[in-house]
Design an enzyme around this catalytic site. Structure first.
Site, PDB file in Angstrom:
ATOM      1  N   CYS A  33     -49.936  30.208 -48.014  1.00 32.66           N
ATOM      2  CA  CYS A  33     -49.477  31.248 -49.068  1.00 32.66           C
ATOM      3  C   CYS A  33     -48.411  30.553 -49.805  1.00 32.66           C
ATOM      4  O   CYS A  33     -48.356  30.853 -51.007  1.00 32.66           O
ATOM      5  CB  CYS A  33     -49.076  32.496 -48.525  1.00 32.66           C
ATOM      6  SG  CYS A  33     -47.530  32.246 -47.284  1.00 32.66           S
ATOM      7  N   ASP A  35     -45.094  30.340 -49.088  1.00 35.40           N
ATOM      8  CA  ASP A  35     -43.929  30.867 -49.100  1.00 35.40           C
ATOM      9  C   ASP A  35     -43.079  30.064 -48.272  1.00 35.40           C
ATOM     10  O   ASP A  35     -43.697  29.491 -47.307  1.00 35.40           O
ATOM     11  CB  ASP A  35     -44.095  32.120 -48.620  1.00 35.40           C
ATOM     12  CG  ASP A  35     -44.891  33.271 -49.420  1.00 35.40           C
ATOM     13  OD1 ASP A  35     -45.250  32.873 -50.681  1.00 35.40           O
ATOM     14  OD2 ASP A  35     -44.918  34.393 -48.986  1.00 35.40           O
ATOM     15  N   CYS A  59     -43.170  36.533 -50.681  1.00 35.14           N
ATOM     16  CA  CYS A  59     -43.720  37.604 -50.703  1.00 35.14           C
ATOM     17  C   CYS A  59     -42.896  38.652 -50.196  1.00 35.14           C
ATOM     18  O   CYS A  59     -41.797  38.483 -49.503  1.00 35.14           O
ATOM     19  CB  CYS A  59     -45.089  38.079 -49.849  1.00 35.14           C
ATOM     20  SG  CYS A  59     -44.746  38.174 -48.089  1.00 35.14           S
ATOM     21  N   CYS A 103     -46.329  36.539 -42.180  1.00 34.74           N
ATOM     22  CA  CYS A 103     -44.863  36.535 -42.836  1.00 34.74           C
ATOM     23  C   CYS A 103     -43.761  36.508 -41.844  1.00 34.74           C
ATOM     24  O   CYS A 103     -42.856  36.013 -41.873  1.00 34.74           O
ATOM     25  CB  CYS A 103     -44.728  37.582 -43.841  1.00 34.74           C
ATOM     26  SG  CYS A 103     -46.132  37.865 -44.778  1.00 34.74           S
TER      27      CYS A 103
HETATM   28 FE1  FES Z   1     -46.908  34.349 -46.838  1.00 39.07          FE
HETATM   29 FE2  FES Z   1     -46.034  36.722 -46.882  1.00 39.07          FE
HETATM   30  S1  FES Z   1     -47.684  36.068 -48.092  1.00 39.07           S
HETATM   31  S2  FES Z   1     -45.019  34.722 -45.918  1.00 39.07           S
END
Ligand code: FES
Length: 147
Positions: A33, A35, A59, A103
């Protein structure tokens, strides 16, 4: 989709920021993702986490789990902080949707990475602590720019 606690920690995250000359800093990322989460720990001579701050470029669930994770480790001993799992963080937030479980893993990994950094800087061995999986130092400059 999200619990009230998740929404609360997302809209009003605790312990955002950084600590200058932190005892340990951990940066982790999720390649899928994209992040990124960074945790700063201030640990005293007795191995107690006096202060903790985070910066998360990610996110809403990543922000909420970082915030809750910092609340959970604050004031704890290093050994206790090590035992705080992503499940504990999720439970404290009254759960996360299944697609957002990764996450919370980021929060656990960031704490471990910061503890690893602290242990390395002080030549300590922390029982049960494993070397962080990813080393994303090359992305650090990018993160700084984001903030
Ligand atoms: Fe990847 Fe939340 S969508 S950390």
């Amino acid at each position: 989709m999200y619990s009230e606690k998740v929404m609360d920690h997302f809209t009003n995250p605790r312990n955002v920021g950084e600590i200058e000359n932190a005892s340990g800093v951990g940066t982790v990322g999720n390649a899928k993702c994209g992040d990124i989460m960074r945790i700063f720990l201030d640990i005293d001579d007795n191995g107690i986490i006096n202060d903790v701050k985070f910066k998360t470029f990610g996110c809403g669930a990543a922000v909420a789990t970082s915030s809750m994770a910092t609340e959970l480790v604050k004031g704890k001993k290093v050994e206790e902080a090590l035992k705080i799992t992503n499940k504990a963080v999720m439970d404290a937030l009254d759960g996360l949707p299944p697609v957002k479980v990764h996450c919370s893993l980021l929060a656990e990994e960031a704490i471990h990475a910061a503890l690893w950094d602290y242990a390395e800087k002080n030549n300590l061995k922390i029982e049960g602590l494993k070397k962080p999986k990813s080393d994303i130092n090359e992305e650090e400059e990018e993160i700084k720019e984001e903030y």
